[in-house]
Write an enzyme that holds these catalytic residues in place. Structure first.
Site, PDB file in Angstrom:
ATOM      1  N   HIS A  14      65.290  19.428 -61.907  1.00 54.33           N
ATOM      2  CA  HIS A  14      65.752  20.724 -61.377  1.00 54.33           C
ATOM      3  C   HIS A  14      67.254  20.725 -61.111  1.00 54.33           C
ATOM      4  O   HIS A  14      67.756  21.237 -60.141  1.00 54.33           O
ATOM      5  CB  HIS A  14      64.928  21.190 -60.171  1.00 54.33           C
ATOM      6  N   THR A  67      67.231  14.418 -62.851  1.00 52.63           N
ATOM      7  CA  THR A  67      66.418  15.422 -62.165  1.00 52.63           C
ATOM      8  C   THR A  67      65.916  16.483 -63.125  1.00 52.63           C
ATOM      9  O   THR A  67      66.593  16.802 -64.110  1.00 52.63           O
ATOM     10  CB  THR A  67      67.208  16.102 -61.025  1.00 52.63           C
ATOM     11  N   PHE A  97      84.492  22.589 -53.275  1.00 50.65           N
ATOM     12  CA  PHE A  97      83.320  22.145 -54.045  1.00 50.65           C
ATOM     13  C   PHE A  97      83.591  20.733 -54.564  1.00 50.65           C
ATOM     14  O   PHE A  97      83.920  20.533 -55.726  1.00 50.65           O
ATOM     15  CB  PHE A  97      83.091  23.145 -55.184  1.00 50.65           C
ATOM     16  N   VAL A 115      75.140  15.685 -58.370  1.00 53.02           N
ATOM     17  CA  VAL A 115      73.902  16.030 -59.072  1.00 53.02           C
ATOM     18  C   VAL A 115      74.051  15.550 -60.513  1.00 53.02           C
ATOM     19  O   VAL A 115      74.992  15.953 -61.213  1.00 53.02           O
ATOM     20  CB  VAL A 115      73.642  17.557 -59.045  1.00 53.02           C
ATOM     21  N   ILE A 116      73.146  14.660 -60.911  1.00 53.25           N
ATOM     22  CA  ILE A 116      73.226  14.081 -62.256  1.00 53.25           C
ATOM     23  C   ILE A 116      72.079  14.634 -63.100  1.00 53.25           C
ATOM     24  O   ILE A 116      70.912  14.471 -62.745  1.00 53.25           O
ATOM     25  CB  ILE A 116      73.171  12.535 -62.176  1.00 53.25           C
ATOM     26  N   ARG A 148      84.571  10.132 -62.077  1.00 53.26           N
ATOM     27  CA  ARG A 148      85.158  11.217 -61.278  1.00 53.26           C
ATOM     28  C   ARG A 148      85.123  10.903 -59.779  1.00 53.26           C
ATOM     29  O   ARG A 148      85.333  11.777 -58.941  1.00 53.26           O
ATOM     30  CB  ARG A 148      84.408  12.521 -61.564  1.00 53.26           C
ATOM     31  N   PHE A 169      71.682  20.583 -52.127  1.00 54.99           N
ATOM     32  CA  PHE A 169      71.063  21.875 -51.819  1.00 54.99           C
ATOM     33  C   PHE A 169      71.333  22.285 -50.368  1.00 54.99           C
ATOM     34  O   PHE A 169      71.411  23.481 -50.059  1.00 54.99           O
ATOM     35  CB  PHE A 169      69.545  21.787 -52.073  1.00 54.99           C
ATOM     36  N   GLU A 170      71.481  21.316 -49.485  1.00 53.14           N
ATOM     37  CA  GLU A 170      71.687  21.608 -48.053  1.00 53.14           C
ATOM     38  C   GLU A 170      73.161  21.811 -47.690  1.00 53.14           C
ATOM     39  O   GLU A 170      73.481  22.202 -46.553  1.00 53.14           O
ATOM     40  CB  GLU A 170      71.125  20.457 -47.198  1.00 53.14           C
TER      41      GLU A 170
HETATM   42  N1  INI Z   1      70.210  16.448 -54.524  1.00 62.16           N
HETATM   43  C1  INI Z   1      71.426  16.013 -54.903  1.00 62.16           C
HETATM   44  O1  INI Z   1      72.374  16.080 -54.115  1.00 62.16           O
HETATM   45  N2  INI Z   1      71.612  15.504 -56.149  1.00 62.16           N
HETATM   46  C2  INI Z   1      70.586  15.415 -57.053  1.00 62.16           C
HETATM   47  O2  INI Z   1      70.822  14.928 -58.190  1.00 62.16           O
HETATM   48  C3  INI Z   1      69.313  15.868 -56.675  1.00 62.16           C
HETATM   49  N3  INI Z   1      68.185  15.753 -57.581  1.00 62.16           N
HETATM   50  O3  INI Z   1      68.283  14.990 -58.533  1.00 62.16           O
HETATM   51  O4  INI Z   1      67.158  16.367 -57.382  1.00 62.16           O
HETATM   52  C4  INI Z   1      69.135  16.394 -55.362  1.00 62.16           C
HETATM   53  N4  INI Z   1      67.940  16.838 -54.943  1.00 62.16           N
HETATM   54  C5  INI Z   1      67.654  17.066 -53.546  1.00 62.16           C
HETATM   55  C6  INI Z   1      68.055  18.434 -53.069  1.00 62.16           C
HETATM   56  O5  INI Z   1      69.460  18.548 -52.948  1.00 62.16           O
HETATM   57  C7  INI Z   1      67.462  18.722 -51.688  1.00 62.16           C
HETATM   58  O6  INI Z   1      67.955  17.798 -50.751  1.00 62.16           O
HETATM   59  C8  INI Z   1      65.930  18.664 -51.669  1.00 62.16           C
HETATM   60  O7  INI Z   1      65.394  19.495 -52.687  1.00 62.16           O
HETATM   61  C9  INI Z   1      65.386  19.137 -50.305  1.00 62.16           C
HETATM   62  O8  INI Z   1      65.752  20.475 -50.015  1.00 62.16           O
END
Ligand code: INI
Length: 163
Positions: free
Chosen positions: A95, A93, A120, A88-89, A134, A64-65
């Site tokens: 979300h 999660t 990406f 991201v799996i 992968r 997300f960051e």
């Molecule tokens: N971030 C990931 O990079 N991969 C994931 O699978 C994941 N899950 O599972 O939630 C994940 N969550 C954290 C997100 O990217 C943020 O760091 C967090 O929400 C704080 O902003």
């Protein structure tokens, strides 16, 4: 017969990243996978002759960051491209859509807004097995390594168009 677009339009065999400055931003979340992708990105950049001194690596908490960090690098004017690495799996999660979707959309927005190419190199998979498949070692499929090639190819295209 189904065709693979990658086999029909191969990367220019003369593609060379000499002199390009590249940031590699990796997410800590799922770092058992993102470290493998980071290795791939390093390998890919080295194979294209991007000098170690021209590579800046940074970590962020999660996928997300990634857009925020990639945009900040681009706006700093110190890099010609950014390889973004994450994983991201879905099974891990609740979300998945939000994290994966916002990451992809954010990176696209960031590269369009800044004119600095961003790869990406983020795995969005159903399960751990797909993520492992992968993010393989040298000679295998590795999305981080592919991201390195993408950034060099796109940075050279930007250079050409600005000339
Ligand atoms: N971030 C990931 O990079 N991969 C994931 O699978 C994941 N899950 O599972 O939630 C994940 N969550 C954290 C997100 O990217 C943020 O760091 C967090 O929400 C704080 O902003």
């Amino acid at each position: 017969m189904a065709t693979d677009a990658r086999s029909e339009h191969r990367v220019d065999p003369d593609l060379d990243g000499t002199g390009l400055r590249v940031a590699v931003v990796a997410s800590r979340f799922n770092d058992h996978i993102t470290l493998r992708l980071l290795d791939g990105a390093r390998r890919g950049l080295a194979a294209l002759h991007v000098a170690e001194a021209d590579i800046t690596e940074a970590w962020v908490p999660g996928a997300f960051e990634l857009p925020f960090a990639a945009k900040a690098f681009a706006e700093s004017g110190t890099v010609d491209g950014v390889v973004c690495i994450g994983c991201v799996i879905r099974g891990e999660t609740t979300h998945y859509e939000e994290v994966a979707g916002q990451c992809a959309a954010g990176l696209q927005q960031a590269q369009l807004a800044t004119g600095v190419p961003m790869a990406f190199g983020v795995l969005t998979t159903e399960n751990l097995e797909q993520a492992l498949n992968r993010s393989e070692e040298a000679g295998g499929h590795n999305v981080g390594e592919e991201g390195a090639t993408v950034v060099v190819e796109m940075a050279r295209l930007v250079e050409l168009l600005r000339r």
